[in-house]
Design an enzyme around this catalytic site. Structure first.
Site, mmCIF file in Angstrom:
data_model
loop_
_atom_site.group_PDB
_atom_site.id
_atom_site.type_symbol
_atom_site.label_atom_id
_atom_site.label_comp_id
_atom_site.label_asym_id
_atom_site.label_seq_id
_atom_site.Cartn_x
_atom_site.Cartn_y
_atom_site.Cartn_z
ATOM 1 N N ASP A 154 -6.819 4.200 11.057
ATOM 2 C CA ASP A 154 -6.548 3.639 9.735
ATOM 3 C C ASP A 154 -7.756 4.024 8.882
ATOM 4 O O ASP A 154 -8.869 3.536 9.122
ATOM 5 C CB ASP A 154 -6.378 2.115 9.820
ATOM 6 C CG ASP A 154 -5.073 1.662 9.205
ATOM 7 O OD1 ASP A 154 -4.747 2.180 8.112
ATOM 8 O OD2 ASP A 154 -4.393 0.829 9.810
ATOM 9 N N ARG B 256 -8.140 -8.448 10.803
ATOM 10 C CA ARG B 256 -8.031 -9.482 9.759
ATOM 11 C C ARG B 256 -8.881 -10.689 10.089
ATOM 12 O O ARG B 256 -8.558 -11.815 9.711
ATOM 13 C CB ARG B 256 -6.571 -9.914 9.581
ATOM 14 C CG ARG B 256 -5.795 -8.889 8.841
ATOM 15 C CD ARG B 256 -4.441 -9.309 8.345
ATOM 16 N NE ARG B 256 -3.722 -8.065 8.167
ATOM 17 C CZ ARG B 256 -2.690 -7.699 8.899
ATOM 18 N NH1 ARG B 256 -2.177 -8.514 9.798
ATOM 19 N NH2 ARG B 256 -2.153 -6.511 8.720
ATOM 20 N N ASP C 52 -10.627 -0.465 14.129
ATOM 21 C CA ASP C 52 -11.133 -0.439 12.749
ATOM 22 C C ASP C 52 -12.618 -0.782 12.712
ATOM 23 O O ASP C 52 -13.140 -1.416 13.632
ATOM 24 C CB ASP C 52 -10.358 -1.447 11.897
ATOM 25 C CG ASP C 52 -8.931 -0.990 11.660
ATOM 26 O OD1 ASP C 52 -8.705 0.225 11.552
ATOM 27 O OD2 ASP C 52 -8.043 -1.854 11.597
ATOM 28 N N ARG D 45 7.338 0.016 1.490
ATOM 29 C CA ARG D 45 7.234 -1.081 2.460
ATOM 30 C C ARG D 45 6.061 -2.001 2.126
ATOM 31 O O ARG D 45 5.089 -1.558 1.518
ATOM 32 C CB ARG D 45 7.109 -0.549 3.886
ATOM 33 C CG ARG D 45 6.041 0.509 4.077
ATOM 34 C CD ARG D 45 6.435 1.398 5.259
ATOM 35 N NE ARG D 45 5.395 2.349 5.613
ATOM 36 C CZ ARG D 45 5.263 3.549 5.049
ATOM 37 N NH1 ARG D 45 6.094 3.923 4.072
ATOM 38 N NH2 ARG D 45 4.315 4.371 5.439
ATOM 39 N N CYS E 247 -8.364 -12.359 18.908
ATOM 40 C CA CYS E 247 -8.900 -11.112 19.460
ATOM 41 C C CYS E 247 -10.232 -10.840 18.767
ATOM 42 O O CYS E 247 -10.284 -10.841 17.516
ATOM 43 C CB CYS E 247 -7.943 -9.963 19.183
ATOM 44 S SG CYS E 247 -6.235 -10.357 19.562
ATOM 45 N N CYS F 181 -3.208 -17.711 15.010
ATOM 46 C CA CYS F 181 -2.711 -16.941 16.158
ATOM 47 C C CYS F 181 -2.798 -17.841 17.383
ATOM 48 O O CYS F 181 -3.539 -18.822 17.391
ATOM 49 C CB CYS F 181 -3.569 -15.710 16.395
ATOM 50 S SG CYS F 181 -3.587 -14.589 14.994
ATOM 51 N N LYS G 130 -2.719 5.199 7.587
ATOM 52 C CA LYS G 130 -2.819 5.712 8.963
ATOM 53 C C LYS G 130 -2.876 7.233 8.976
ATOM 54 O O LYS G 130 -2.052 7.901 8.360
ATOM 55 C CB LYS G 130 -1.610 5.266 9.780
ATOM 56 C CG LYS G 130 -1.579 3.782 10.027
ATOM 57 C CD LYS G 130 -0.348 3.407 10.821
ATOM 58 C CE LYS G 130 -0.217 1.901 10.872
ATOM 59 N NZ LYS G 130 0.002 1.307 9.537
ATOM 60 N N CYS H 108 -10.358 -8.360 15.792
ATOM 61 C CA CYS H 108 -9.234 -8.459 14.850
ATOM 62 C C CYS H 108 -9.575 -7.858 13.487
ATOM 63 O O CYS H 108 -10.575 -8.213 12.860
ATOM 64 C CB CYS H 108 -8.831 -9.910 14.669
ATOM 65 S SG CYS H 108 -7.506 -10.096 13.449
ATOM 66 N N ARG I 124 0.823 -1.208 0.000
ATOM 67 C CA ARG I 124 0.000 0.000 0.000
ATOM 68 C C ARG I 124 0.859 1.260 0.000
ATOM 69 O O ARG I 124 0.530 2.245 -0.629
ATOM 70 C CB ARG I 124 -0.936 -0.020 1.209
ATOM 71 C CG ARG I 124 -1.880 1.162 1.252
ATOM 72 C CD ARG I 124 -2.985 0.986 2.255
ATOM 73 N NE ARG I 124 -2.464 0.790 3.597
ATOM 74 C CZ ARG I 124 -3.216 0.468 4.643
ATOM 75 N NH1 ARG I 124 -4.498 0.266 4.490
ATOM 76 N NH2 ARG I 124 -2.687 0.329 5.833
ATOM 77 N N TYR I 125 1.951 1.229 0.769
ATOM 78 C CA TYR I 125 2.852 2.382 0.823
ATOM 79 C C TYR I 125 4.038 2.082 -0.087
ATOM 80 O O TYR I 125 4.453 0.926 -0.226
ATOM 81 C CB TYR I 125 3.353 2.592 2.251
ATOM 82 C CG TYR I 125 2.245 2.788 3.277
ATOM 83 C CD1 TYR I 125 1.599 4.018 3.398
ATOM 84 C CD2 TYR I 125 1.855 1.754 4.110
ATOM 85 C CE1 TYR I 125 0.602 4.196 4.339
ATOM 86 C CE2 TYR I 125 0.854 1.928 5.055
ATOM 87 C CZ TYR I 125 0.225 3.150 5.168
ATOM 88 O OH TYR I 125 -0.757 3.322 6.098
#
Ligand code: SF4
Length: 412
Positions: free
Chosen positions: A355, A159, A318, A141, A154, A150, A362, A157, A137-138
């Site tokens: 975000d 994702r 999010d 990076r 969470c 995981c 961000k 989450c 996206r950037y």
């Protein structure tokens, strides 16, 4: 340094402690698993094998399950699986329905309520994915997703569309294609390994990936995003730390939200990583009735410094589908930031970001400290609300004459 105590001693319940008390380091102890040998308890594979993953296990260990949690857990495996390591489960206060640890990992019925503005992929990652498992996206990076698993899941989450594979996303990273893309794009200087949790890979698999990435001349900087030191500190073995040390500069971003997550076990695990020269940062998510309280947040950030971790970001939660009951407001986030800057060590103050929904990246959000700018000065306020002026021409050139008398702007 704070004293170490244990939660096994029938002392004050975790939910009603003062913020000073929150900064004390306590061991999670073996709790419900007191009959398990220490060597098993400290073995990360044992912890993974004995995770709580079903409603039956949860009901047996926590008879205080509420109807909302009961219904949420029944449905969890169609959305985001239930999994909690025994170690992390011991941090839950079963007597407190609003326990901040409980809210993060035990499913609730509210997860099935979806508002029109909520999304399955709120950061627009899939739309920026040139090859499966890679998000670009950037410009300089990339995000390199290595697994959809995981140690625990969470409930908020970002994702959750792919982690745990409960909703059938069927995530299959293609390491060769991901690495080839990075090799062919010389603008990429920073690779963030994430998932799922990269530290769930074996040392050998992880080293294989790190060594291939390190061999790419234009990749300057490697990062790993992980919640393992919080969910499964037993995984941070001396062998893992010795392996990571070979791939510097390598940074680690952990994810901790509440001071109670920073136990003696987590502190010692983070200490081993720091001793291996791994710079540590923390990313918290601002969560309703978890850490949306200035005193709790400040205790958490200060405690991170005691663990040699620099607070890096606080994320606005999010707009993930079914997360409304866990999202704190942006107003509350700004109020918390106002209570930090100037009121505690600058190193303890992270950047609060949203975000931008849909994939805008961000956006930093902070209280307003620049009150006005004009032809010959900038008017600022400090953390106490006192107003100051900084002489400066509108085009930034140095000023050689005294600015005019200042009229303080009318402030609300
Ligand atoms: S550890 Fe990270 S990736 Fe895994 S469920 Fe939690 S937020 Fe999602």
């Amino acid at each position: 340094m704070q004293s170490d105590t244990s939660w096994d001693s029938g002392e004050e319940p975790p939910s009603c402690r003062s913020s000073d008390s929150l900064k004390q380091f306590r061991s999670a102890g073996r709790g419900f698993w007191s009959q398990v040998s220490l060597s098993d308890w400290n073995d990360w594979h044992w912890q993974l094998t004995h995770r709580i993953t079903t409603l039956e296990q949860l009901e047996r260990l926590m008879p205080t399950l509420t109807p909302e949690e009961h219904a949420g857990t029944q449905l969890a495996n169609h959305k985001l699986a239930l999994a909690i390591t025994p170690y992390f489960f011991n941090l839950i206060d079963p007597a407190d329905e609003n326990c901040p640890i409980r809210r993060q990992v035990i499913p609730r019925l509210e997860e099935t309520h979806t508002a029109p503005w909520e999304m399955a992929d709120p950061c627009g990652e899939d739309a920026h994915s040139p090859v499966p498992g890679l998000v670009h996206r950037y410009p300089d990076r990339v995000l390199f997703l290595v697994t959809d698993r995981c140690a625990a899941y969470c409930r908020y989450c970002t994702r959750s569309r792919l982690v745990s594979n409960a909703s059938g996303y069927d995530f299959h990273p293609r390491f060769d294609d991901q690495i080839a893309y990075i090799q062919n794009n010389k603008s990429i200087r920073d690779v963030l390994l994430s998932g799922g949790d990269p530290l769930l890979l074996s040392d050998e698999k992880l080293e294989h990936l790190l060594s291939r990435l390190r061999a790419i001349p234009h990749v300057e900087f490697l990062r790993i995003g992980t919640r393992i030191p919080v969910f499964l500190p037993q995984r941070i073995t001396p062998e893992l730390c010795a392996m990571l040390k070979r791939y510097h500069p390598l940074f680690l971003s952990i994810h901790s939200n509440h001071p109670r997550e920073l136990t003696t076990e987590a502190r010692d695990a983070l200490g081993r990583l720091a001793d291996a020269g791994v710079p540590l940062g923390n990313q918290s998510v601002l969560l309703r009735h978890v850490n949306d309280d200035a005193a709790v947040m400040k205790a958490h950030l200060q405690k991170l410094l005691l663990c040699r971790v620099k607070p890096y970001y606080i994320y606005q939660c999010d707009l993930i589908a079914g997360s409304a009951h866990l999202r704190a407001s942006v107003r509350k986030g700004i109020e918390i930031m106002e209570s930090l800057r100037g009121h505690t060590t600058g190193y303890a103050v992270p950047t609060y970001v949203i975000d931008a929904p849909g994939g805008g990246g961000k956006v930093p959000v902070s209280p307003e400290y620049v009150l006005s700018r004009n032809a010959d000065r900038v008017i600022i306020r400090n953390y106490e609300g006192k107003i100051f002026e900084y002489p400066e021409a509108a085009d930034g050139t140095p000023l050689f004459r005294a600015p005019k008398e200042i009229e303080e702007p009318a402030l609300a």
